[in-house]
Enzyme design. Structure first.
Site, mmCIF file in Angstrom:
data_model
loop_
_atom_site.group_PDB
_atom_site.id
_atom_site.type_symbol
_atom_site.label_atom_id
_atom_site.label_comp_id
_atom_site.label_asym_id
_atom_site.label_seq_id
_atom_site.Cartn_x
_atom_site.Cartn_y
_atom_site.Cartn_z
ATOM 1 N N LYS A 1 32.938 42.118 45.414
ATOM 2 C CA LYS A 1 34.042 41.289 44.935
ATOM 3 C C LYS A 1 35.312 41.668 45.690
ATOM 4 O O LYS A 1 35.612 42.855 45.859
ATOM 5 C CB LYS A 1 34.224 41.502 43.430
ATOM 6 C CG LYS A 1 35.294 40.624 42.794
ATOM 7 C CD LYS A 1 35.353 40.851 41.285
ATOM 8 C CE LYS A 1 36.393 39.964 40.618
ATOM 9 N NZ LYS A 1 36.423 40.123 39.146
ATOM 10 N N SER B 1 36.146 35.945 36.255
ATOM 11 C CA SER B 1 36.690 35.826 37.595
ATOM 12 C C SER B 1 35.695 36.200 38.691
ATOM 13 O O SER B 1 35.920 35.904 39.866
ATOM 14 C CB SER B 1 37.922 36.739 37.724
ATOM 15 O OG SER B 1 37.554 38.109 37.582
ATOM 16 N N SER C 1 34.873 39.054 32.667
ATOM 17 C CA SER C 1 34.754 38.512 34.022
ATOM 18 C C SER C 1 33.496 38.910 34.770
ATOM 19 O O SER C 1 33.280 38.450 35.895
ATOM 20 C CB SER C 1 35.988 38.904 34.849
ATOM 21 O OG SER C 1 37.119 38.186 34.417
#
Length: 482
Positions: free
Chosen positions: A77, A152, A176
């Protein structure tokens, strides 16, 4: 033989160790898949770095000195700082930022032999539930045309679901990791706060953020978490506790375990498919020998409101550092104040600006006691509810992960409606507990739905065998070919 990218981490690990495949060919298979993909899951792809790391892994595997993740290609990420590789946090303001240091979590993965494929797309500064707030465009869910993957960590979940990487890192501030895992039929673990170091992760809300893995199976997630977790003296919130062998914990079984079912998680109206799935999960665990116990978490109804005071307040403080002076975007102004204003106006997206404004407001002198202090008191009550439930010899709590399946891009223009996607996940972060989302079924329209297990602090290993029962009962779900 199926494609190399169809191998789970556990399967690839075993084949690499047995010299049935090479790390370089496994890595090349993933790079080819990324190049052919139209999901926008990656912001930055690192083929040169990947080949270099894979070649080093092949050398070690040939010498019999392979490590726990030797040759396993992962996506990271783009909130984790990676030395020499652009790290954007999904924001224009960090669009040209290249760190000179490595986050502790990613360093742990490289020390275990993993291979970096690239940096994954995300909601800007991890603020969002759909991956639509990224400055680099939305990520598409491989389960359907024009569907969000959740957020997210939407790029992480979509990439794992579409077999663009063997596994991925994510961060979870209010759901998330778990929410996008539920929307893409992947497994996501949010560890106990302090289990994984936050050092080198771009901060959103420091008392809530926690790194964790997204993978295709519970076993793969367990393998990744074992290597990600560690004590880190550079992180004052890192906790000095032994890291269990999560993979070995999968064999623990659930016979005699007490599973709590919190009545407050039954929202009104409860989607019929979600209600049926929750009951199915209860039945699966009961059939496996677990005892089902109704419990009450009375302050759950306040969790979302309290979260959206605490998280923006911390965000407004953390994001004050992005001013155009030291790094990142700089937009010149007539004076230094003008530069600050121009840089932040141009560099931040609408959702980030919204949360900074909310956070600054609730921390202001006239409203601190009325909002922020009260929200922190509610947070303590939420944690107390969980403690009281676990004091009744409850081993885990079972709930839905998200209130519904993936929705269309642009389908939730109202920010408050978007925030409601976190209704089942936020309490876990407010209490600092571990949680795992497991794919458990499909909606009426054939889209993934997940079930969430919540555990005692630092007992992620206790969740593993329970999650595996659900996984084995539900079976594996694969998105349709694009």
């Amino acid at each position: 033989m199926s494609a190399l990218t169809d191998l789970t981490i556990a399967e690839a690990r075993d084949k690499l160790a047995a010299k049935e495949i090479r790390a370089t060919e496994l890595t090349e298979a993933y790079l080819t898949a990324i190049e052919a993909s139209d999901l926008n899951a990656f912001i930055t792809v690192t083929p040169e770095r990947a080949h270099e790391m894979a070649e080093a892994s092949d050398t070690r595997l040939a010498a019999g000195t392979g490590r726990a993740l030797e040759g396993i290609p992962l996506g990271i990420k783009d909130l984790f700082c990676t030395e020499g590789v652009r790290t954007t946090a999904g924001s224009k303001i960090l669009g040209n930022f290249t760190p000179t240091y490595e986050s502790t979590v990613t360093q742990n993965l490289w020390d275990a032999g993993a291979v970096l494929l690239g940096k994954l797309n995300l909601d800007e500064f991890a603020m969002g539930s759909s991956n639509e707030t990224s400055a680099f465009g939305p990520v598409l869910n491989p389960w359907g045309e024009n569907l969000v993957p959740g957020g997210s960590s939407g790029g992480s979940a979509a990439a794992v679901a579409a077999h663009l990487c063997a596994g991925a890192t994510g961060t979870d501030t209010g759901g998330s990791i778990r929410q996008p895992a539920a929307l893409t039929a992947t497994v996501g673990i949010k560890p106990t706060y302090g289990r994984c170091s936050r050092w080198g992760i771009v901060a959103f809300a420091s008392s809530l953020d926690q790194a964790g893995p997204i993978a295709r199976t519970v076993k793969d997630a367990a393998i990744l978490l074992r290597e990600m977790a560690s004590l880190d003296l550079k992180d004052s919130t890192s906790v000095d506790r032994p890291v269990p062998d999560y993979e070995a914990a999968l064999e623990g079984g659930v016979k005699g375990k007490r599973i709590g079912i919190p009545k407050e998680y039954r929202v009104d109206p409860m989607p019929p498919a979600l209600d049926a799935l929750w009951q199915q999960g209860i039945d699966w665990l009961k059939d496996a020998g677990a005892e089902i116990v109704p419990v009450s978490l009375p302050h759950t109804k306040y969790a979302l409101a309290a979260y959206y005071i605490v998280a923006p307040a911390e965000a407004s403080s953390n994001l004050a550092r992005y001013d155009g002076v030291r790094y990142g975007l700089r937009v010149e102004g007539d004076d230094i104040i003008g530069m600050y204003e121009a840089t932040r106006a141009a560099g931040f997206g609408d959702e980030v600006k919204r949360r900074i404004l909310i956070g600054t407001y609730v921390l202001s002198a006239g409203y601190y006691d009325a909002y922020y202090l009260r929200a922190q008191k509610v947070r303590s009550l939420i944690a107390r509810d969980f403690n009281r439930a676990f004091e009744k010899d409850i081993d885990a709590l079972l709930t839905p992960t998200a209130p519904g399946p993936a929705f269309s891009i642009g389908g939730k223009p109202d920010p408050v409606e978007m925030y409601l996607n976190d209704v089942f996940t936020v309490p876990v972060n407010m209490a600092g507990l571990p949680g795992i989302s497991v794919p458990a079924g499909l909606s009426e329209t054939g889209l993934p739905l997940g079930l969430q297990l919540i555990g005692r602090p630092f007992e992620e290993d206790g969740l593993m065998p329970i999650a595996r029962v659900i996984e084995e009962a539900a079976g594996h779900f694969q998105p349709p070919a694009r």
